[in-house]
Scaffold this motif. Structure first.
Motif, PDB file in Angstrom:
ATOM      1  N   THR A 179       0.837  -1.194   0.000  1.00  0.00           N
ATOM      2  CA  THR A 179       0.000   0.000   0.000  1.00  0.00           C
ATOM      3  C   THR A 179       0.879   1.253   0.000  1.00  0.00           C
ATOM      4  N   PRO A 180       0.326   2.402  -0.350  1.00  0.00           N
ATOM      5  CA  PRO A 180       1.119   3.642  -0.313  1.00  0.00           C
ATOM      6  C   PRO A 180       1.581   3.983   1.103  1.00  0.00           C
ATOM      7  N   PHE A 181       2.685   4.718   1.190  1.00  0.00           N
ATOM      8  CA  PHE A 181       3.232   5.244   2.444  1.00  0.00           C
ATOM      9  C   PHE A 181       3.830   4.164   3.353  1.00  0.00           C
ATOM     10  N   THR A 182       4.011   2.942   2.854  1.00  0.00           N
ATOM     11  CA  THR A 182       4.469   1.853   3.725  1.00  0.00           C
ATOM     12  C   THR A 182       5.626   1.076   3.110  1.00  0.00           C
ATOM     13  N   THR A 183       6.487   1.731   2.346  1.00  0.00           N
ATOM     14  CA  THR A 183       7.539   1.006   1.635  1.00  0.00           C
ATOM     15  C   THR A 183       8.416   0.182   2.580  1.00  0.00           C
ATOM     16  N   SER A 184       9.037   0.816   3.549  1.00  0.00           N
ATOM     17  CA  SER A 184       9.909   0.099   4.477  1.00  0.00           C
ATOM     18  C   SER A 184       9.103  -0.825   5.377  1.00  0.00           C
ATOM     19  N   TYR A 185       7.997  -0.321   5.858  1.00  0.00           N
ATOM     20  CA  TYR A 185       7.118  -1.094   6.750  1.00  0.00           C
ATOM     21  C   TYR A 185       6.632  -2.366   6.051  1.00  0.00           C
ATOM     22  N   SER A 186       6.183  -2.219   4.808  1.00  0.00           N
ATOM     23  CA  SER A 186       5.673  -3.359   4.054  1.00  0.00           C
ATOM     24  C   SER A 186       6.776  -4.391   3.821  1.00  0.00           C
ATOM     25  N   ALA A 187       7.993  -3.943   3.602  1.00  0.00           N
ATOM     26  CA  ALA A 187       9.106  -4.868   3.377  1.00  0.00           C
ATOM     27  C   ALA A 187       9.312  -5.778   4.580  1.00  0.00           C
ATOM     28  N   THR A 188       9.254  -5.211   5.782  1.00  0.00           N
ATOM     29  CA  THR A 188       9.435  -6.032   6.974  1.00  0.00           C
ATOM     30  C   THR A 188       8.265  -6.978   7.173  1.00  0.00           C
ATOM     31  N   LYS A 189       7.046  -6.547   6.818  1.00  0.00           N
ATOM     32  CA  LYS A 189       5.877  -7.394   6.998  1.00  0.00           C
ATOM     33  C   LYS A 189       5.909  -8.597   6.061  1.00  0.00           C
ATOM     34  N   PHE A 190       6.318  -8.367   4.814  1.00  0.00           N
ATOM     35  CA  PHE A 190       6.439  -9.493   3.886  1.00  0.00           C
ATOM     36  C   PHE A 190       7.518 -10.459   4.374  1.00  0.00           C
ATOM     37  N   ALA A 191       8.592  -9.922   4.964  1.00  0.00           N
ATOM     38  CA  ALA A 191       9.653 -10.781   5.493  1.00  0.00           C
ATOM     39  C   ALA A 191       9.126 -11.653   6.621  1.00  0.00           C
ATOM     40  N   LEU A 192       8.350 -11.059   7.523  1.00  0.00           N
ATOM     41  CA  LEU A 192       7.782 -11.827   8.624  1.00  0.00           C
ATOM     42  C   LEU A 192       6.815 -12.890   8.123  1.00  0.00           C
ATOM     43  N   ASP A 193       5.997 -12.536   7.151  1.00  0.00           N
ATOM     44  CA  ASP A 193       5.052 -13.497   6.578  1.00  0.00           C
ATOM     45  C   ASP A 193       5.808 -14.686   6.008  1.00  0.00           C
ATOM     46  N   GLY A 194       6.846 -14.418   5.222  1.00  0.00           N
ATOM     47  CA  GLY A 194       7.614 -15.500   4.628  1.00  0.00           C
ATOM     48  C   GLY A 194       8.308 -16.353   5.668  1.00  0.00           C
ATOM     49  N   PHE A 195       8.889 -15.706   6.677  1.00  0.00           N
ATOM     50  CA  PHE A 195       9.620 -16.446   7.712  1.00  0.00           C
ATOM     51  C   PHE A 195       8.701 -17.397   8.472  1.00  0.00           C
ATOM     52  N   PHE A 196       7.585 -16.863   8.995  1.00  0.00           N
ATOM     53  CA  PHE A 196       6.732 -17.692   9.842  1.00  0.00           C
ATOM     54  C   PHE A 196       5.880 -18.670   9.043  1.00  0.00           C
ATOM     55  N   SER A 197       5.566 -18.355   7.801  1.00  0.00           N
ATOM     56  CA  SER A 197       4.846 -19.315   6.966  1.00  0.00           C
ATOM     57  C   SER A 197       5.749 -20.505   6.647  1.00  0.00           C
ATOM     58  N   SER A 198       7.021 -20.237   6.375  1.00  0.00           N
ATOM     59  CA  SER A 198       7.972 -21.327   6.149  1.00  0.00           C
ATOM     60  C   SER A 198       8.223 -22.105   7.437  1.00  0.00           C
ATOM     61  N   LEU A 199       8.314 -21.373   8.552  1.00  0.00           N
ATOM     62  CA  LEU A 199       8.531 -22.031   9.839  1.00  0.00           C
ATOM     63  C   LEU A 199       7.386 -22.979  10.163  1.00  0.00           C
ATOM     64  N   ARG A 200       6.160 -22.600   9.792  1.00  0.00           N
ATOM     65  CA  ARG A 200       5.007 -23.466  10.036  1.00  0.00           C
ATOM     66  C   ARG A 200       5.199 -24.825   9.355  1.00  0.00           C
ATOM     67  N   HIS A 201       5.694 -24.790   8.118  1.00  0.00           N
ATOM     68  CA  HIS A 201       5.966 -26.033   7.397  1.00  0.00           C
ATOM     69  C   HIS A 201       6.990 -26.887   8.148  1.00  0.00           C
ATOM     70  N   GLU A 202       8.062 -26.249   8.592  1.00  0.00           N
ATOM     71  CA  GLU A 202       9.136 -26.992   9.249  1.00  0.00           C
ATOM     72  C   GLU A 202       8.683 -27.595  10.571  1.00  0.00           C
ATOM     73  N   LEU A 203       7.900 -26.850  11.340  1.00  0.00           N
ATOM     74  CA  LEU A 203       7.376 -27.381  12.598  1.00  0.00           C
ATOM     75  C   LEU A 203       6.475 -28.586  12.342  1.00  0.00           C
ATOM     76  N   SER A 204       5.659 -28.494  11.290  1.00  0.00           N
ATOM     77  CA  SER A 204       4.782 -29.611  10.939  1.00  0.00           C
ATOM     78  C   SER A 204       5.588 -30.827  10.511  1.00  0.00           C
ATOM     79  N   MET A 205       6.623 -30.620   9.719  1.00  0.00           N
ATOM     80  CA  MET A 205       7.455 -31.729   9.249  1.00  0.00           C
ATOM     81  C   MET A 205       8.196 -32.399  10.389  1.00  0.00           C
TER      82      MET A 205
END
Length: 286
Positions: A179-205
């Motif tokens: 969204t507008p006005f959130t360039t840096s903020y959005s970058a960190t949020k996408f990073a967190l989404d990717g990290f914990f979504s991948s972590l969910r897979h690993e915990l399940s495995m």
């Protein structure tokens, strides 16, 4: 053989299945949280504070943490009047790499284990057009992102009888749709989404009984959010108390994601399928 009718049936079936998967929810049972052991970060204000009060009403055992000790004491006292079975607090700054483990050890010592670890610390956020400040973006990536990933997920947390639900509140709409006005903020949020979504897979495995609930929030009527977006966003702000309850319910039901307000889920789905930048931009004003 004409495959078009079959294709239409398959598309319609897929749509129905997708709709049910998105909007079907298990019923929330408040008794699930009676006696639940909860570590709640960022508990001195905003959504974190409201979550503390809800957990107290459900009869949970709670450890609160945030930087401001005086405010934590006030929140703790109110939680006691609302019905918390046990409650403690520990002042801590999550930007310090040594603090997360110290906080977890304190919580485990006081409660005998953890059932819910709620990460709700978001830190300072700018809401403005990109001005080329690379250092600010680097600071966000180096400080905010590791804050959540530093928390230990095994060892002292997973004591016998623990049913750990790992709720990540440090998400918001820009973590799914830029969204507008959130360039840096959005970058960190996408990073967190990717990290914990991948972590969910690993915990399940690894067959670990840990559920990861990611929380995607719209504009909430907390003091900090309203101040940073005033005059820039033409969207109604949703109540922090309702957002806190929705997050707690999602965690108790071990949901993968919770969207609040609920219409955000549809917006995210449509935004991926049918991107329309001018429509999104119409809600923001420089």
């Amino acid at each position: 053989m004409d495959m078009k009718p079959i294709g239409k049936v398959l598309c319609a079936t897929a749509f129905v299945i997708g709709f049910l998967a998105v909007f079907w929810k298990d019923s929330f049972k408040p008794e699930r949280l009676s006696g639940a052991r909860v570590l709640l970060t960022g508990a001195s204000a905003g959504i974190g504070e409201q979550m503390a009060y809800h957990y107290a009403r459900f009869g949970a055992e709670i450890v609160l943490t945030a930087r401001r000790e005086a405010v934590l004491q006030e929140v703790m006292e109110k939680c006691l009047t609302l019905g918390a079975k046990k409650i403690f607090y520990i002042p801590a700054d999550m930007s310090n790499p040594l603090e997360p483990e110290k906080v977890v050890q304190f919580a485990v010592q006081k409660l005998g284990g953890l059932d819910y670890l709620v990460l709700n610390h978001i830190g300072m956020t700018r809401f403005q057009m990109w001005d080329g400040d690379v250092e600010y973006t680097r600071w966000l990536m180096q400080v905010r992102f590791p804050r959540c990933s530093r928390f230990p997920l095994s060892g002292t947390i997973l004591l016998p009888g623990s049913l750990l639900v790992f709720s990540i509140l440090s998400f918001s709409f820009p973590g799914k749709i830029p969204t507008p006005f959130t360039t840096s903020y959005s970058a960190t949020k996408f990073a967190l989404d990717g990290f914990f979504s991948s972590l969910r897979h690993e915990l399940s495995m690894q067959k670990k009984n840990i559920s990861v609930t990611l929380c995607i929030l719209g504009l909430i009527d907390t003091k900090s959010a309203l101040e940073s977006t005033r005059g820039k966003v033409s969207l109604p702000a949703s109540p922090a108390s309702d957002a806190a309850l929705a997050i707690i319910q999602a965690g108790a039901m071990r949901m993968r994601e919770v969207f609040y307000p609920g219409w955000l889920h549809l917006v995210c789905c449509l935004g991926v399928l049918f991107p329309c930048d001018p429509f999104l931009q119409s809600f923001y004003s420089p």
